[in-house]
Design a protein around this motif. Sequence first.
Motif, PDB file in Angstrom:
ATOM      1  N   GLU A 130       0.830  -1.203   0.000  1.00  0.00           N
ATOM      2  CA  GLU A 130       0.000   0.000   0.000  1.00  0.00           C
ATOM      3  C   GLU A 130       0.867   1.255   0.000  1.00  0.00           C
ATOM      4  O   GLU A 130       0.578   2.222  -0.704  1.00  0.00           O
ATOM      5  N   TRP A 131       1.928   1.245   0.764  1.00  0.00           N
ATOM      6  CA  TRP A 131       2.834   2.399   0.795  1.00  0.00           C
ATOM      7  C   TRP A 131       3.479   2.616  -0.566  1.00  0.00           C
ATOM      8  O   TRP A 131       3.677   3.746  -0.996  1.00  0.00           O
ATOM      9  N   ASP A 132       3.829   1.517  -1.218  1.00  0.00           N
ATOM     10  CA  ASP A 132       4.409   1.633  -2.564  1.00  0.00           C
ATOM     11  C   ASP A 132       3.399   2.253  -3.533  1.00  0.00           C
ATOM     12  O   ASP A 132       3.751   3.103  -4.365  1.00  0.00           O
ATOM     13  N   LYS A 133       2.147   1.833  -3.416  1.00  0.00           N
ATOM     14  CA  LYS A 133       1.110   2.420  -4.271  1.00  0.00           C
ATOM     15  C   LYS A 133       0.954   3.909  -3.972  1.00  0.00           C
ATOM     16  O   LYS A 133       0.821   4.721  -4.880  1.00  0.00           O
ATOM     17  N   GLN A 134       0.971   4.259  -2.687  1.00  0.00           N
ATOM     18  CA  GLN A 134       0.856   5.663  -2.292  1.00  0.00           C
ATOM     19  C   GLN A 134       2.040   6.461  -2.832  1.00  0.00           C
ATOM     20  O   GLN A 134       1.881   7.586  -3.279  1.00  0.00           O
ATOM     21  N   GLU A 135       3.218   5.870  -2.804  1.00  0.00           N
ATOM     22  CA  GLU A 135       4.410   6.533  -3.350  1.00  0.00           C
ATOM     23  C   GLU A 135       4.221   6.821  -4.833  1.00  0.00           C
ATOM     24  O   GLU A 135       4.538   7.913  -5.311  1.00  0.00           O
ATOM     25  N   ILE A 136       3.679   5.860  -5.563  1.00  0.00           N
ATOM     26  CA  ILE A 136       3.436   6.051  -6.997  1.00  0.00           C
ATOM     27  C   ILE A 136       2.426   7.175  -7.215  1.00  0.00           C
ATOM     28  O   ILE A 136       2.602   8.015  -8.097  1.00  0.00           O
ATOM     29  N   LEU A 137       1.381   7.222  -6.379  1.00  0.00           N
ATOM     30  CA  LEU A 137       0.403   8.299  -6.501  1.00  0.00           C
ATOM     31  C   LEU A 137       1.043   9.657  -6.244  1.00  0.00           C
ATOM     32  O   LEU A 137       0.785  10.622  -6.963  1.00  0.00           O
ATOM     33  N   TYR A 138       1.885   9.733  -5.216  1.00  0.00           N
ATOM     34  CA  TYR A 138       2.576  10.997  -4.937  1.00  0.00           C
ATOM     35  C   TYR A 138       3.480  11.396  -6.097  1.00  0.00           C
ATOM     36  O   TYR A 138       3.548  12.556  -6.478  1.00  0.00           O
TER      37      TYR A 138
END
Length: 167
Positions: A130-138
């Motif tokens: 989930e953090w990796d996905k959030q990083e991609i969104l950022y």
Amino acid sequence: MEQIDIMVSNKKLDWERKMRALETRLDLRDQELANAQTCLDQKGQEVGLLRQKLDSLEKCNLAMTQNYEGQLQALKAQFSKLTSNFEKLRLHQMKQDKAHRKEFPHREDMPFELSNLSQKLEEFRAKSREWDKQEILYQTHLVSLDAQQKLLSEKETGAKLPNSTKW
């Protein structure tokens, strides 16, 4: 003498017509100059507004980037700490299981705690994804802000160029 008076009178009328024509042309030029100055002032104001927007976006972009990087570092540190703690617990549990098997060699089922720790590890891995996905969104949002900043810079540059060619 009368002819000289007529010639002087005609010349005077001719000069007066020419003076009126020149005054009219001068008035037109003054109006054009005033219009050009007004247009230049408006473009200057537009450039100022665009510069303010650009500065605002740059500040916002920088703040968001710093915020994102801070959050990312905190999450990485937390994940690293959790992974380290899990590994320590897993090694401790393996030592206990080994000692337990030596005491009770016939028992081969997994202790409840190791199963629980495996489940927590899976939860941490899911959080990491989930953090990796959030990083991609950022990162996507950051790219979008950079594109907006570039567009505003181009608009600002475009607004400056026509003004500089008029004079």
